[in-house]
Motif scaffolding. Structure first.
Motif, PDB file in Angstrom:
ATOM      1  N   LYS A  90      29.788  81.909  76.473  1.00 35.40           N
ATOM      2  CA  LYS A  90      31.211  81.742  76.164  1.00 35.40           C
ATOM      3  C   LYS A  90      31.762  80.826  77.225  1.00 35.40           C
ATOM      4  N   ASN A  91      31.477  79.575  77.122  1.00 33.57           N
ATOM      5  CA  ASN A  91      31.796  78.616  78.177  1.00 33.57           C
ATOM      6  C   ASN A  91      33.271  78.556  78.534  1.00 33.57           C
ATOM      7  N   GLU A  92      34.144  78.760  77.560  1.00 33.19           N
ATOM      8  CA  GLU A  92      35.563  78.635  77.842  1.00 33.19           C
ATOM      9  C   GLU A  92      36.082  79.700  78.799  1.00 33.19           C
ATOM     10  N   MET A  93      35.390  80.834  78.919  1.00 30.31           N
ATOM     11  CA  MET A  93      35.888  81.905  79.776  1.00 30.31           C
ATOM     12  C   MET A  93      34.971  82.189  80.971  1.00 30.31           C
ATOM     13  N   ARG A  94      33.814  81.562  81.035  1.00 33.19           N
ATOM     14  CA  ARG A  94      32.886  81.831  82.122  1.00 33.19           C
ATOM     15  C   ARG A  94      33.414  81.260  83.425  1.00 33.19           C
ATOM     16  N   GLN A 114      30.166  82.790  92.054  1.00 32.47           N
ATOM     17  CA  GLN A 114      29.349  81.684  92.567  1.00 32.47           C
ATOM     18  C   GLN A 114      30.174  80.625  93.292  1.00 32.47           C
ATOM     19  N   THR A 115      31.465  80.581  93.028  1.00 31.96           N
ATOM     20  CA  THR A 115      32.325  79.599  93.691  1.00 31.96           C
ATOM     21  C   THR A 115      33.087  80.222  94.856  1.00 31.96           C
ATOM     22  N   ASN A 116      32.669  81.424  95.248  1.00 34.83           N
ATOM     23  CA  ASN A 116      33.248  82.157  96.379  1.00 34.83           C
ATOM     24  C   ASN A 116      34.678  82.649  96.120  1.00 34.83           C
ATOM     25  N   LYS A 117      35.044  82.782  94.848  1.00 38.61           N
ATOM     26  CA  LYS A 117      36.341  83.355  94.479  1.00 38.61           C
ATOM     27  C   LYS A 117      36.149  84.848  94.245  1.00 38.61           C
ATOM     28  N   PRO A 118      37.169  85.660  94.525  1.00 39.37           N
ATOM     29  CA  PRO A 118      37.031  87.105  94.288  1.00 39.37           C
ATOM     30  C   PRO A 118      36.664  87.394  92.841  1.00 39.37           C
ATOM     31  N   LEU A 119      35.679  88.274  92.657  1.00 36.54           N
ATOM     32  CA  LEU A 119      35.253  88.638  91.309  1.00 36.54           C
ATOM     33  C   LEU A 119      36.356  89.403  90.584  1.00 36.54           C
ATOM     34  N   LEU A 120      37.054  90.247  91.318  1.00 37.73           N
ATOM     35  CA  LEU A 120      38.184  90.987  90.761  1.00 37.73           C
ATOM     36  C   LEU A 120      39.434  90.135  90.948  1.00 37.73           C
ATOM     37  N   LYS A 121      39.894  89.558  89.868  1.00 36.34           N
ATOM     38  CA  LYS A 121      41.050  88.658  89.919  1.00 36.34           C
ATOM     39  C   LYS A 121      42.329  89.423  90.245  1.00 36.34           C
ATOM     40  N   PRO A 122      43.294  88.775  90.903  1.00 34.26           N
ATOM     41  CA  PRO A 122      44.559  89.441  91.234  1.00 34.26           C
ATOM     42  C   PRO A 122      45.302  89.959  90.001  1.00 34.26           C
ATOM     43  N   SER A 123      45.066  89.342  88.841  1.00 34.37           N
ATOM     44  CA  SER A 123      45.743  89.748  87.612  1.00 34.37           C
ATOM     45  C   SER A 123      45.012  90.876  86.879  1.00 34.37           C
ATOM     46  N   VAL A 124      43.948  91.411  87.495  1.00 33.44           N
ATOM     47  CA  VAL A 124      43.161  92.481  86.876  1.00 33.44           C
ATOM     48  C   VAL A 124      43.186  93.719  87.774  1.00 33.44           C
ATOM     49  N   LYS A 125      43.489  94.861  87.183  1.00 37.68           N
ATOM     50  CA  LYS A 125      43.496  96.130  87.916  1.00 37.68           C
ATOM     51  C   LYS A 125      42.164  96.846  87.669  1.00 37.68           C
TER      52      LYS A 125
END
Length: 174
Positions: free
Chosen positions: A169-173, A77-88
């Motif tokens: 789980k607000n801390e990780m959403r 929703q914030t236009n950041k990639p859903l697949l994070k660079p730290s996730v394969k």
């Protein structure tokens, strides 16, 4: 309109992207149809009338390839990639020879996409793995999505398949 665009594309990369657009448009139309069906579902239950199940060829290898491409290009929703660079994203289905099964290809694609993108949303580091297990003697194909994310609390697991349920789980959403 979206169905004719891939036929007029000049470059292979464009054809793949236009086919992805076509697939997304088809799934959006299917989603609207499903929401309409859901709204009418209780009415059908009351009179004992149930929709007929689709029985088309489903190729999970192709579906997994499409879901992988959509996931890699998806944003939150914030236009950041859903697949994070730290996730394969380890999509093992694209390298696997799986049997063709009967079902609804649109619903299978939507289901796999939902599972993979949810895994990506809640995995900050590590991997999201998609793999299959085929049991020909039982005529069974299992598609698995596993991740190194935050998981689902034991309290919520009993309600996980209820319509419109979502654990907070607000801390990780994102």
């Amino acid at each position: 309109l979206s169905a004719s665009m891939p036929q007029t594309a000049q470059r292979p990369g464009n054809i793949k992207q236009l086919n992805m657009i076509k697939g997304c448009a088809t799934r959006l139309l299917d989603l609207v149809t499903n929401l309409t069906d859901l709204a009418q579902g209780e009415k059908r239950k009351e009179v004992g009338k149930f929709p007929q199940l689709a029985s088309q060829k489903v190729d999970f290898t192709k579906i997994a390839e499409e879901v992988g491409e959509m996931t890699r290009t998806s944003v939150d929703q914030t236009n950041k990639p859903l697949l994070k660079p730290s996730v394969k994203l380890d999509n093992q289905l694209v390298e696997t020879s799986l049997p063709i099964v009967k079902g609804d290809p649109q619903k299978c694609t939507q289901l796999l996409y939902n599972l993979v993108t949810n895994a990506c949303k809640f995995t900050a580091h590590g991997e999201v793995k998609v793999f299959a297990e085929h049991y020909p003697e039982r005529k069974r194909l299992e598609i698995h999505v596993s991740d190194t994310g935050i998981g689902v609390s034991p309290e919520f697991q009993a309600r996980i398949f209820e319509p419109f349920e979502q654990e907070e789980k607000n801390e990780m959403r994102s």
